[in-house]
Each structure stands twice: as structure tokens, then as C-alpha cells.
Design an enzyme around this catalytic site. Structure first.
Site, PDB file in Angstrom:
ATOM      1  N   LYS A 245       7.608  -3.348  16.968  1.00 18.92           N
ATOM      2  CA  LYS A 245       7.486  -2.043  16.055  1.00 18.92           C
ATOM      3  C   LYS A 245       8.241  -1.138  17.343  1.00 18.92           C
ATOM      4  CE  LYS A 245       5.772  -1.791  12.098  1.00 18.92           C
ATOM      5  NZ  LYS A 245       6.667  -1.705  10.638  1.00 18.92           N
TER       6      LYS A 245
ATOM      7  N   TYR B 171       2.094  -7.146  16.384  1.00 22.39           N
ATOM      8  CA  TYR B 171       3.010  -5.855  15.644  1.00 22.39           C
ATOM      9  C   TYR B 171       3.557  -4.811  16.256  1.00 22.39           C
ATOM     10  CZ  TYR B 171       2.161  -2.928  12.478  1.00 22.39           C
ATOM     11  OH  TYR B 171       2.079  -1.563  11.432  1.00 22.39           O
TER      12      TYR B 171
ATOM     13  N   ILE C 284      13.557 -10.121   2.038  1.00 24.30           N
ATOM     14  CA  ILE C 284      14.546  -9.600   2.720  1.00 24.30           C
ATOM     15  C   ILE C 284      14.469 -10.324   4.093  1.00 24.30           C
ATOM     16  CG2 ILE C 284      12.188  -8.778   4.606  1.00 24.30           C
ATOM     17  CD1 ILE C 284      15.562  -7.068   3.844  1.00 24.30           C
TER      18      ILE C 284
ATOM     19  N   GLN D  76       0.662  -0.548  -0.228  1.00 24.05           N
ATOM     20  CA  GLN D  76       0.269  -0.198   0.190  1.00 24.05           C
ATOM     21  C   GLN D  76       0.728   0.930  -0.499  1.00 24.05           C
ATOM     22  OE1 GLN D  76      -2.146   0.755   3.503  1.00 24.05           O
ATOM     23  NE2 GLN D  76      -3.373   1.984   2.221  1.00 24.05           N
TER      24      GLN D  76
HETATM   25  P1  NAD Z   1       1.685  -4.253   2.884  1.00 29.08           P
HETATM   26  O1  NAD Z   1       1.563  -5.072   3.917  1.00 29.08           O
HETATM   27  O2  NAD Z   1       0.585  -3.221   1.855  1.00 29.08           O
HETATM   28  O3  NAD Z   1       3.422  -4.070   1.719  1.00 29.08           O
HETATM   29  C1  NAD Z   1       3.794  -4.777   2.761  1.00 29.08           C
HETATM   30  C2  NAD Z   1       5.049  -4.894   1.450  1.00 29.08           C
HETATM   31  O4  NAD Z   1       5.828  -5.780   1.554  1.00 29.08           O
HETATM   32  C3  NAD Z   1       3.837  -6.287   0.573  1.00 29.08           C
HETATM   33  O5  NAD Z   1       3.941  -5.913  -1.342  1.00 29.08           O
HETATM   34  C4  NAD Z   1       4.557  -7.420   0.500  1.00 29.08           C
HETATM   35  O6  NAD Z   1       4.876  -8.736  -0.646  1.00 29.08           O
HETATM   36  C5  NAD Z   1       5.760  -7.487   1.023  1.00 29.08           C
HETATM   37  N1  NAD Z   1       7.083  -8.180   2.106  1.00 29.08           N
HETATM   38  C6  NAD Z   1       5.797  -9.328   2.422  1.00 29.08           C
HETATM   39  N2  NAD Z   1       7.148  -9.830   2.905  1.00 29.08           N
HETATM   40  C7  NAD Z   1       8.076 -10.058   2.183  1.00 29.08           C
HETATM   41  C8  NAD Z   1       9.768  -9.976   2.315  1.00 29.08           C
HETATM   42  N3  NAD Z   1       9.997 -11.030   2.913  1.00 29.08           N
HETATM   43  N4  NAD Z   1      10.586  -9.537   1.395  1.00 29.08           N
HETATM   44  C9  NAD Z   1      10.395  -8.709   0.781  1.00 29.08           C
HETATM   45  N5  NAD Z   1       8.821  -8.004   0.920  1.00 29.08           N
HETATM   46  C10 NAD Z   1       8.526  -8.384   1.247  1.00 29.08           C
HETATM   47  O7  NAD Z   1       1.774  -2.924   4.118  1.00 29.08           O
HETATM   48  P2  NAD Z   1       1.919  -1.973   4.116  1.00 29.08           P
HETATM   49  O8  NAD Z   1       0.839  -1.019   4.062  1.00 29.08           O
HETATM   50  O9  NAD Z   1       2.450  -0.962   2.357  1.00 29.08           O
HETATM   51  O10 NAD Z   1       2.909  -0.763   4.987  1.00 29.08           O
HETATM   52  C11 NAD Z   1       4.392  -0.786   5.200  1.00 29.08           C
HETATM   53  C12 NAD Z   1       5.195  -0.686   6.172  1.00 29.08           C
HETATM   54  O11 NAD Z   1       4.851   0.538   6.718  1.00 29.08           O
HETATM   55  C13 NAD Z   1       4.861  -1.490   7.309  1.00 29.08           C
HETATM   56  O12 NAD Z   1       6.325  -1.753   7.687  1.00 29.08           O
HETATM   57  C14 NAD Z   1       3.915  -1.139   8.323  1.00 29.08           C
HETATM   58  O13 NAD Z   1       3.475  -2.109   9.115  1.00 29.08           O
HETATM   59  C15 NAD Z   1       4.352   0.028   8.191  1.00 29.08           C
HETATM   60  N6  NAD Z   1       2.593   1.162   8.584  1.00 29.08           N
HETATM   61  C16 NAD Z   1       1.991   1.108   7.337  1.00 29.08           C
HETATM   62  C17 NAD Z   1       0.570   1.739   7.815  1.00 29.08           C
HETATM   63  C18 NAD Z   1      -1.252   1.720   7.294  1.00 29.08           C
HETATM   64  O14 NAD Z   1      -1.522   2.669   7.076  1.00 29.08           O
HETATM   65  N7  NAD Z   1      -0.813   1.141   5.955  1.00 29.08           N
HETATM   66  C19 NAD Z   1       0.032   2.161   9.398  1.00 29.08           C
HETATM   67  C20 NAD Z   1       1.749   2.000   9.935  1.00 29.08           C
HETATM   68  C21 NAD Z   1       2.943   1.394   9.954  1.00 29.08           C
HETATM   69  N1  SER Z   2      -2.695   0.997   9.837  1.00 26.78           N
HETATM   70  C1  SER Z   2      -1.155  -0.221  10.283  1.00 26.78           C
HETATM   71  C2  SER Z   2      -2.653  -1.731  10.916  1.00 26.78           C
HETATM   72  O1  SER Z   2      -3.557  -1.308  11.434  1.00 26.78           O
HETATM   73  C3  SER Z   2      -1.172   0.826  11.186  1.00 26.78           C
HETATM   74  O2  SER Z   2       0.092   0.445  11.857  1.00 26.78           O
HETATM   75  O3  SER Z   2      -1.401  -2.259  11.114  1.00 26.78           O
END
Ligand code: NAD
Ligand code: SER
Length: 313
Positions: free
Chosen positions: A146, A142, A53, A12
């Protein structure tokens, strides 16, 4: 030329971060990577590498091949998915971070972005305008991963002079890529129901207030933090970032102004407990004073742009 590797680029955030970085620094400077063999359509206008990763040697080979100097590490399991597979979530969320931190410790890369989350807070944290420095007793795997990650980032910064920067993202709202298994996903899902003229069955209760943010604000904040002079980045654990706080009932009412026939029902599931442990709003004054963060989107503006774009193509 600066070379940046984004790990977890198909998700995302990554999908929009790649667009933001490539428009600022040029397509060839930004290497997207994820688990899939081939890049998704949105990532095809620049270099792409398949990368897990967990594979430290593969990571080092890609960093060497492209002479990477900065890494954005986005790969992780999010809150709801992590609760279903806690052992793996801990392994992925921590090991990936160590692989990247160690590259910087060894002087191979110069700068890291690693996202934290509002999930670092817990039920004992003050919930309203949660301060930057406060009680942190997360109750989800989670959130635990973090918070541990934040402590390690600060440790590497202080002990080894690693330039690592981080934001505690609130729930992020966007239309180009679906969210990946979080507790805040309802605030994206609801727009798909609204634009399909279907009622929405919300997995959180009507009055659950959570901090949220439109993706464009999050991408701008991320790149601003990474481009800020090192001396302005005084917090090396992770910065609070506020955005918009609202409840399911409030976002529903805002959508209903544009879609008067839209209906909602509420059926809270296991994610309610997670949401109840998180803050309802965030004090992000340190991000404002240290590196000039400002939000551009309020609830009204965000709802309008989501309704105009979800399912539009
Ligand atoms: P997401 O789940 O949409 O995307 C994560 C991506 O990582 C996916 O495309 C997946 O294929 C890839 N992935 C998973 N395992 C992997 C691996 N072993 N090696 C390489 N790639 C791998 O998550 P996001 O919403 O884009 O979030 C990205 C980061 O931001 C995360 O660390 C998440 O905790 C953090 N975050 C997101 C939000 C949110 O609302 N989207 C909020 C707080 C924090
Ligand atoms: N959007 C994220 C979740 O709900 C917050 O880190 O997991």
C-alpha cells in the site's frame, strides 16, 4: 453519460460501493466486475463483467466496450491473507494498480480511485492521532504494497497528470458482505456471534485500539472525494481518514448493553502483531479541510445498526 468500472466489486467494500454509485449515477452507468463468472445477487441490477485485474488485455477490452471513464480498483489481498502468501499479494496489489494507472497515463480513462490503508503506518509511527505526513515504516507485506502504491499514485499524478485519488481506510464495518481477510475483521465477526447468542473468541487482545469506520461513512467519503473538484484534492498519495477508534473490550461493552448475556474470550494470534504495528487513532483534518469529510457514525450508533441487521435476513 459517465461510465464507471468497479474492479473487485463482489467484496466487502465493492458490494456497498456499487449500491452507492448506482443510486447516485444510475444502474447502467456503473459496471461491476470481479473474478466470478456471474454477479452476486446484490450486483445484478446493472452491468457485470468477469475480470481478472492481472489480465491487462481483458481490462482494456472491457474499458473499450463500455467506454469507461473512471475506475475504482478494489481488488487486493488484505493484511492477514497477504502475510500467508506474500509473493502473490505483492504481485496482485502492485500489478493491478499499474494496469489502471497506465490506462490513465495513456488518456484512455480520466479518473481513478485506489484505496490505501492504515497499514501504511508501522511501529515507529506516532500511534495516537497519527498525522497525515509522518514516519512510515510498515512491517507487513500488505502495508509495504500500500505504501509503494501511494508513492506510485503520487508519481503518476505529478509526472503524467493522472487524476488518481485515494483514502487510507481504517478497518471497515458492515453487514451486507463479510470482510475479506484483514486484521480488523474481528469488529465484524463479533456481531455474528452476538446475534447467534454465542460467546465470541477474539483474535486480538482486549486493549488493542484500532481506527475503524462504519461502511456508510466510508462509501460517502469515497464518492465525495471522487466528486470533489480536482483542485481541492491536494494530496495525491492518500488521505488519512479517522472514524471511530475502539478496543475489543470497548465494542464488547457496547454490544453487551443490548445483549446482556453476551460473553467474550481473548486468544490473540498472528494478527495481534499486525494490529500492534498500526495506529490507534488517526488525524484526518486534511480530508476535512480539503474536501469536506465528516463522519456520521460513532460507536453507539454503529453497534445498534449492526445488531439490527447482522443475520436479520
Ligand atoms: P475484499 O477482499 O472483501 O474484496 C476484494 C475483491 O477483489 C473480492 O471480491 C475478490 O474476488 C476480488 N479480487 C481478488 N483478486 C482479484 C483479481 N485478480 N481480479 C479482480 N478481482 C479480484 O476486500 P475489501 O475489504 O472490499 O477491500 C477492497 C480494497 O480496499 C482493497 O484494496 C483493500 O486493501 C482496501 N481496504 C479495505 C479495508 C477494509 O477494512 N475492508 C481497509 C483498508 C483498505
Ligand atoms: N481492514 C484492513 C485489514 O485489516 C485494513 O487495511 O487488512
Amino acid at each position: 453519460m459517465k461510465k464507471v468500472l468497479v474492479i473487485g466489486a463482489s467484496g466487502q467494500i465493492g458490494t456497498e460501493l456499487i449500491v452507492g454509485l448506482r443510486s447516485r449515477f444510475g444502474n447502467e452507468s456503473i459496471i461491476a466486475s470481479d473474478l466470478q463468472d456471474q454477479p452476486k445477487e446484490a450486483l445484478k441490477n446493472g452491468p457485470y463483467e468477469k475480470l481478472d485485474i492481472m489480465d491487462d488485455q481483458a481490462l482494456r477490452a472491457i474499458v473499450k466496450k463500455h467506454e469507461v471513464s473512471e475506475i475504482y480498483l478494489l481488488a487486493a489481498l488484505l493484511s492477514a491473507t497477504a502475510e500467508k502468501n506474500p509473493d502473490f499479494a505483492w504481485k496482485l496489489n502492485m500489478e493491478g494498480l499499474f494496469h489502471v494507472l497506465n490506462l490513465a497515463k495513456e488518456g484512455i480513462i480520466k479518473k481513478i480511485f485506489w484505496p490505501s490503508s492504515i497499514a501504511v503506518f508501522g511501529p515507529t509511527t506516532p500511534s495516537d492521532q497519527t498525522p497525515q505526513f509522518t514516519i512510515m515504516e510498515p512491517t507487513t507485506v500488505y502495508g509495504i504494497s500500500k505504501l509503494a502504491g501511494e508513492r506510485w499514485c503520487e508519481y503518476y499524478a505529478k509526472q503524467f497528470n493522472v487524476d488518481v485519488r485515494s483514502i487510507r481506510y481504517p478497518g471497515l464495518i458492515s453487514y451486507t458482505s463479510l470482510p475479506g481477510g484483514g486484521t480488523t475483521d474481528y469488529a465484524v465477526d463479533i456481531f455474528y456471534s452476538a446475534n447467534r447468542n454465542e460467546a465470541y473468541n477474539c483474535f486480538l487482545s482486549a486493549d488493542t485500539a484500532l481506527p475503524m469506520m462504519y461502511m456508510e461513512d466510508a462509501i460517502n467519503a469515497t464518492i465525495s472525494l471522487m466528486e470533489a473538484p480536482a483542485e481541492s484534492v491536494k494530496i495525491r498519495s492518500s488521505y488519512n481518514l479517522g472514524g471511530i477508534s475502539f478496543t475489543p473490550a470497548e465494542i464488547f461493552n457496547e454490544i453487551k448493553k443490548h445483549r446482556p448475556a453476551f460473553e467474550i474470550t481473548y486468544a490473540p494470534d498472528f494478527r495481534q502483531k499486525i494490529a500492534d504495528s498500526w495506529p490507534s487513532s488517526i488525524d484526518d483534518s486534511r480530508a476535512k479541510t480539503d474536501w469536506g469529510w465528516t463522519a456520521s457514525y460513532d460507536l453507539e450508533k454503529m453497534v445498534k445498526i449492526m445488531l439490527d441487521n447482522v443475520l436479520a435476513n
